[in-house]
Design a protein around this motif. Structure first.
Motif, PDB file in Angstrom:
ATOM      1  N   GLU A  22       0.954  -1.283   0.011  1.00 61.59           N
ATOM      2  CA  GLU A  22      -0.065  -0.010  -0.071  1.00 61.59           C
ATOM      3  C   GLU A  22       0.813   1.360   0.032  1.00 61.59           C
ATOM      4  O   GLU A  22       0.601   2.243  -0.836  1.00 61.59           O
ATOM      5  CB  GLU A  22      -0.876  -0.099   1.301  1.00 61.59           C
ATOM      6  CG  GLU A  22      -2.022  -0.905   1.254  1.00 61.59           C
ATOM      7  CD  GLU A  22      -3.371  -0.277   0.386  1.00 61.59           C
ATOM      8  OE1 GLU A  22      -3.437   0.985   0.179  1.00 61.59           O
ATOM      9  OE2 GLU A  22      -4.327  -0.958  -0.011  1.00 61.59           O
ATOM     10  N   GLU A  26       1.013   4.047  -2.987  1.00 65.32           N
ATOM     11  CA  GLU A  26       0.792   5.386  -2.612  1.00 65.32           C
ATOM     12  C   GLU A  26       1.805   6.386  -3.172  1.00 65.32           C
ATOM     13  O   GLU A  26       1.770   7.275  -3.751  1.00 65.32           O
ATOM     14  CB  GLU A  26       0.444   5.435  -1.170  1.00 65.32           C
ATOM     15  CG  GLU A  26      -0.200   6.735  -0.848  1.00 65.32           C
ATOM     16  CD  GLU A  26      -0.682   7.019   0.504  1.00 65.32           C
ATOM     17  OE1 GLU A  26      -0.654   8.228   1.016  1.00 65.32           O
ATOM     18  OE2 GLU A  26      -1.030   5.839   1.212  1.00 65.32           O
ATOM     19  N   LYS A  27       3.112   5.997  -2.789  1.00 66.59           N
ATOM     20  CA  LYS A  27       4.258   6.630  -3.237  1.00 66.59           C
ATOM     21  C   LYS A  27       4.462   6.551  -4.925  1.00 66.59           C
ATOM     22  O   LYS A  27       4.641   7.564  -5.475  1.00 66.59           O
ATOM     23  CB  LYS A  27       5.572   6.294  -2.647  1.00 66.59           C
ATOM     24  CG  LYS A  27       6.772   6.939  -2.990  1.00 66.59           C
ATOM     25  CD  LYS A  27       8.135   5.946  -2.446  1.00 66.59           C
ATOM     26  CE  LYS A  27       9.333   6.746  -2.767  1.00 66.59           C
ATOM     27  NZ  LYS A  27      10.334   5.901  -2.132  1.00 66.59           N
ATOM     28  N   ASP A  30       0.317   7.701  -6.194  1.00 71.17           N
ATOM     29  CA  ASP A  30      -0.065   8.856  -5.685  1.00 71.17           C
ATOM     30  C   ASP A  30      -1.674   8.677  -5.445  1.00 71.17           C
ATOM     31  O   ASP A  30      -2.280   9.696  -5.631  1.00 71.17           O
ATOM     32  CB  ASP A  30       0.361  10.194  -6.294  1.00 71.17           C
ATOM     33  CG  ASP A  30       0.061  11.516  -5.461  1.00 71.17           C
ATOM     34  OD1 ASP A  30       0.159  11.479  -4.482  1.00 71.17           O
ATOM     35  OD2 ASP A  30      -0.299  12.504  -6.183  1.00 71.17           O
ATOM     36  N   LYS A  31      -1.854   7.605  -5.016  1.00 74.41           N
ATOM     37  CA  LYS A  31      -3.340   7.466  -4.709  1.00 74.41           C
ATOM     38  C   LYS A  31      -3.367   6.179  -3.576  1.00 74.41           C
ATOM     39  O   LYS A  31      -2.527   5.452  -3.552  1.00 74.41           O
ATOM     40  CB  LYS A  31      -4.191   7.063  -5.858  1.00 74.41           C
ATOM     41  CG  LYS A  31      -3.965   5.771  -6.718  1.00 74.41           C
ATOM     42  CD  LYS A  31      -5.022   5.668  -7.567  1.00 74.41           C
ATOM     43  CE  LYS A  31      -4.790   6.543  -8.938  1.00 74.41           C
ATOM     44  NZ  LYS A  31      -5.750   6.058 -10.117  1.00 74.41           N
ATOM     45  N   LYS A  32      -4.252   6.074  -2.940  1.00 76.93           N
ATOM     46  CA  LYS A  32      -4.689   4.985  -1.943  1.00 76.93           C
ATOM     47  C   LYS A  32      -5.467   3.887  -2.447  1.00 76.93           C
ATOM     48  O   LYS A  32      -6.404   4.268  -3.582  1.00 76.93           O
ATOM     49  CB  LYS A  32      -5.450   5.402  -0.676  1.00 76.93           C
ATOM     50  CG  LYS A  32      -4.581   6.181   0.264  1.00 76.93           C
ATOM     51  CD  LYS A  32      -5.350   6.419   1.719  1.00 76.93           C
ATOM     52  CE  LYS A  32      -4.479   7.116   2.648  1.00 76.93           C
ATOM     53  NZ  LYS A  32      -3.388   6.177   3.290  1.00 76.93           N
TER      54      LYS A  32
END
Length: 136
Positions: A22, A26-27, A30-32
């Motif tokens: 996760e 995310e890195k 740029d989203k969850k």
């Protein structure tokens, strides 16, 4: 990684801690993603395919083979993904590169266990040595 000669494929399973993946997603994207939860984003499968296609490379007898992502499941806090790799003929060598999570953790180690031609072998891949060759 298990070779199934009757099907001319290697069946591969990867296990990654969900929270680590996760954070990497995310890195990178740029989203969850909320992997394995009721909030998982609809395009998660697409991103899993892309990510692992970038991070895992397998050469059979010197030839790079495509990895087909089949699906995933969650076991406790681990994401388990399933793949197949076509094998046009018998296996003499496996050259495996796995850089999963290397961009997140300098101390990351990826264990590879194989069962090819009834012979079990393993590799430990690190940031310093992300690739290994096994001979059968």
């Amino acid at each position: 990684m298990d070779y199934v000669p009757e099907k001319n494929v290697i069946q591969m399973t990867s296990r990654v801690f969900t929270d680590d993946l996760e954070l990497a997603f995310e890195k990178k994207y740029d989203k969850k993603f909320y992997l394995g939860t009721s909030r998982e984003i609809p395009e998660a499968k697409k991103y899993l395919k892309i990510y692992f296609a970038e991070k895992i490379k397998v050469k059979v007898n010197g030839d790079l083979q495509p990895i087909k992502y089949l699906g995933k499941e969650i076991e406790d806090d681990v994401l388990v993904c399933y793949y197949t790799i076509p094998v046009p003929s018998g296996i003499q060598t496996l050259d495996i590169k796995n850089t999963t999570l290397f961009d997140m953790y300098a101390e990351q180690q990826n264990m590879i266990h194989t069962n090819i031609n009834d012979t079990k072998k393993s590799l430990l891949l690190t940031v310093e040595e992300p690739e290994g060759l096994l001979e059968y």
